[in-house]
Design an enzyme around this catalytic site. Structure first.
Site, PDB file in Angstrom:
ATOM      1  N   SER A 160     -43.263  32.299  25.053  1.00  0.00           N
ATOM      2  CA  SER A 160     -44.014  31.071  25.249  1.00  0.00           C
ATOM      3  C   SER A 160     -43.563  30.405  26.524  1.00  0.00           C
ATOM      4  O   SER A 160     -42.537  30.766  27.107  1.00  0.00           O
ATOM      5  CB  SER A 160     -43.810  30.115  24.069  1.00  0.00           C
ATOM      6  OG  SER A 160     -42.454  29.735  23.956  1.00  0.00           O
ATOM      7  N   GLY A 162     -44.451  30.667  29.464  1.00  0.00           N
ATOM      8  CA  GLY A 162     -44.334  31.526  30.628  1.00  0.00           C
ATOM      9  C   GLY A 162     -43.104  32.399  30.686  1.00  0.00           C
ATOM     10  O   GLY A 162     -42.922  33.145  31.651  1.00  0.00           O
ATOM     11  N   GLU A 267     -57.087  29.124  24.375  1.00  0.00           N
ATOM     12  CA  GLU A 267     -57.065  29.237  25.833  1.00  0.00           C
ATOM     13  C   GLU A 267     -58.136  30.212  26.299  1.00  0.00           C
ATOM     14  O   GLU A 267     -58.274  31.312  25.739  1.00  0.00           O
ATOM     15  CB  GLU A 267     -55.697  29.710  26.311  1.00  0.00           C
ATOM     16  CG  GLU A 267     -54.561  28.749  25.976  1.00  0.00           C
ATOM     17  CD  GLU A 267     -53.223  29.258  26.460  1.00  0.00           C
ATOM     18  OE1 GLU A 267     -53.065  29.426  27.685  1.00  0.00           O
ATOM     19  OE2 GLU A 267     -52.352  29.499  25.616  1.00  0.00           O
ATOM     20  N   GLU A 279     -55.887  33.421  24.738  1.00  0.00           N
ATOM     21  CA  GLU A 279     -54.896  33.331  23.662  1.00  0.00           C
ATOM     22  C   GLU A 279     -55.246  32.182  22.737  1.00  0.00           C
ATOM     23  O   GLU A 279     -56.094  31.339  23.067  1.00  0.00           O
ATOM     24  CB  GLU A 279     -53.486  33.113  24.230  1.00  0.00           C
ATOM     25  CG  GLU A 279     -52.957  34.243  25.071  1.00  0.00           C
ATOM     26  CD  GLU A 279     -51.557  33.984  25.613  1.00  0.00           C
ATOM     27  OE1 GLU A 279     -51.007  34.896  26.246  1.00  0.00           O
ATOM     28  OE2 GLU A 279     -51.021  32.871  25.409  1.00  0.00           O
ATOM     29  N   ASP A 286     -48.926  22.643  24.561  1.00  0.00           N
ATOM     30  CA  ASP A 286     -48.271  21.796  25.564  1.00  0.00           C
ATOM     31  C   ASP A 286     -49.274  21.132  26.502  1.00  0.00           C
ATOM     32  O   ASP A 286     -49.115  19.959  26.854  1.00  0.00           O
ATOM     33  CB  ASP A 286     -47.208  22.582  26.339  1.00  0.00           C
ATOM     34  CG  ASP A 286     -47.701  23.884  26.937  1.00  0.00           C
ATOM     35  OD1 ASP A 286     -48.917  24.159  26.879  1.00  0.00           O
ATOM     36  OD2 ASP A 286     -46.869  24.637  27.481  1.00  0.00           O
ATOM     37  N   THR A 287     -50.338  21.832  26.894  1.00  0.00           N
ATOM     38  CA  THR A 287     -51.340  21.212  27.769  1.00  0.00           C
ATOM     39  C   THR A 287     -52.041  20.051  27.074  1.00  0.00           C
ATOM     40  O   THR A 287     -52.590  19.168  27.734  1.00  0.00           O
ATOM     41  CB  THR A 287     -52.383  22.239  28.227  1.00  0.00           C
ATOM     42  OG1 THR A 287     -53.092  22.741  27.086  1.00  0.00           O
ATOM     43  CG2 THR A 287     -51.740  23.397  28.959  1.00  0.00           C
ATOM     44  N   ARG A 364     -38.478  21.686  30.599  1.00  0.00           N
ATOM     45  CA  ARG A 364     -39.344  20.507  30.554  1.00  0.00           C
ATOM     46  C   ARG A 364     -38.646  19.409  29.751  1.00  0.00           C
ATOM     47  O   ARG A 364     -38.330  19.591  28.583  1.00  0.00           O
ATOM     48  CB  ARG A 364     -40.679  20.885  29.923  1.00  0.00           C
ATOM     49  CG  ARG A 364     -41.760  19.842  30.065  1.00  0.00           C
ATOM     50  CD  ARG A 364     -43.121  20.428  29.743  1.00  0.00           C
ATOM     51  NE  ARG A 364     -43.174  21.031  28.425  1.00  0.00           N
ATOM     52  CZ  ARG A 364     -43.714  22.216  28.151  1.00  0.00           C
ATOM     53  NH1 ARG A 364     -44.219  22.940  29.111  1.00  0.00           N
ATOM     54  NH2 ARG A 364     -43.727  22.683  26.920  1.00  0.00           N
TER      55      ARG A 364
END
Length: 394
Positions: A160, A162, A267, A279, A286-287, A364
């Protein structure tokens, strides 16, 4: 009839979070607004949701035996996966024994790795996807790259934000991409997916909520990523009517197949009026943190409401909004944020600091939220606020 008792009593409605990061923290807070008792689990101490939960446990959630021990001890009414790396076969077994997994144990199982969900989407539902090949060894990987073609994207089947993802742009990148994928998988080295590079205009997250009164799609969210990790998102992403209709149909098909109640982050890649499935996550995305400022019910509020079996008759959208991730680099357990008064000096700006205990590399640590009359102005406002933030890594 939905019933909720009093926390910390024998009649409490209890939820157990499998994952206690920033997304889990917001879900915990929303559940507590309904008087739900929250138990938070994660692989490290003092994770964000642990800081607000009634109780917490630290464990590897790939340890099915330990996970079962805690669940049998707590006997939650709701088991809520908030990360991919969970012993999902144990969740499937627990669900058969009467426990309730959000949205379903099968959804968690299929989406834990990219293979399950890709085969469901492409091979069972016939949804448009990029060409793909799975590989277990370096030799299979090289053959897969040759079949799919260069450029292509490489990802561990389970990761996850990236982690382990890279792009092969030339033959010299092949072995490096394999090494990155082996190092970045949430469950360690192993199977990877090689995806044909998709020519797209933009990509979206279509948050889709399955609840007791039906299915609700939110306004599409556009986003910008760096090495597969979200950096900015905005809502709404401008799309043609035809593309929106196709995206809604794809989201409905995949979420119906997964079933259960809760929010899904679907996504997709968009090229003109064409829509390609990428996906899906059966949990807040998160977005989707932009929804904390863009609408009256954030993705977290919607997830809590849906999984409790409550209807969602309406979601009120406030206007064009943006989010910008606060990414910290370093190797420390001491991070200090300064100049917040300047960050919040403009109207329509908010900030969330997650309270993560440490960083090793990059991580993050928060998000800046902004709203304005247009998406472009909201993004510019978020960028200005971000530029005023002072981050000290001690």
């Amino acid at each position: 009839m939905v019933k909720i008792g009093t926390p910390l009593t024998t009649v409490a409605r209890k939820a157990l979070l499998c994952g206690s990061g920033e997304l889990g923290k917001e879900v915990a807070l929303e559940l507590q607004r309904y008087g739900v008792e929250v138990v938070a689990l994660d692989r490290y101490d003092n994770a964000p949701a642990m800081q607000v939960a009634h109780r917490s446990y630290t464990l590897s959630m790939l340890d099915g035996k330990k996970l079962r021990e805690i669940i049998e001890k707590e006997r939650p009414d709701h088991i809520i996966p908030e990360v991919e790396a969970i012993a999902t076969p144990e969740l499937v077994a627990l669900e058969k024994e009467g426990y309730h997994v959000t949205p379903t144990a099968n959804a968690a199982f299929l989406t834990m790795n990219r293979e399950g969900i890709r085969r469901l989407a492409a091979e069972e539902l016939g949804l448009p996807t990029s060409p793909y090949v799975f590989a277990d060894t370096l030799e299979e990987f090289k053959a897969g790259v040759e079949k799919v073609g260069i450029p292509c994207v490489v990802k561990p089947v389970m990761s996850s934000s990236g982690h382990g993802q890279s792009v092969i742009k030339k033959p010299e990148d092949i072995e490096k991409a394999w090494a990155i994928a082996q190092d970045g998988g949430r469950a360690g080295a192993g199977r990877v997916i090689v995806e044909g590079f998709v020519d797209f205009d933009y990509e979206i997250t279509l948050l889709t909520v399955r609840h007791s009164a039906g299915t609700t799609m939110l306004k599409p969210i556009g986003h910008h990523q760096v090495d597969g990790d979200y950096r900015e998102s905005w809502q709404p992403q401008a799309m043609s009517t035809s593309a929106i209709d196709k995206a809604n149909r794809i989201a409905k098909a995949i979420t119906d197949a997964l079933g259960g109640y809760g929010i899904f982050g679907v996504e997709m890649f968009i090229k003109g009026d064409d829509v390609i499935f990428s996906e899906v996550s059966p949990r807040p995305h998160d977005t989707g943190m932009v929804t904390m400022i863009s609408q009256d019910l954030s993705e977290f509020a919607l997830h809590a409401r849906a999984l409790l079996g409550l209807p969602i008759p309406e979601v009120r959208f406030f206007g064009p909004s943006a989010s910008k991730a606060i990414v910290v680099e370093g190797d420390t357990d001491k991070v200090v944020f300064e100049n917040l008064e300047e960050v919040l000096s403009e109207p329509g700006v908010q900030i969330r600091l997650f309270g993560k205990p440490e960083v090793h590399g990059h991580r993050r640590f928060g998000v800046i939220l902004a709203t304005d009359s247009t998406v472009e102005k909201a993004l510019a406002k978020a960028e200005r606020a971000y530029s005023r933030l002072v981050v000290k890594v001690l």
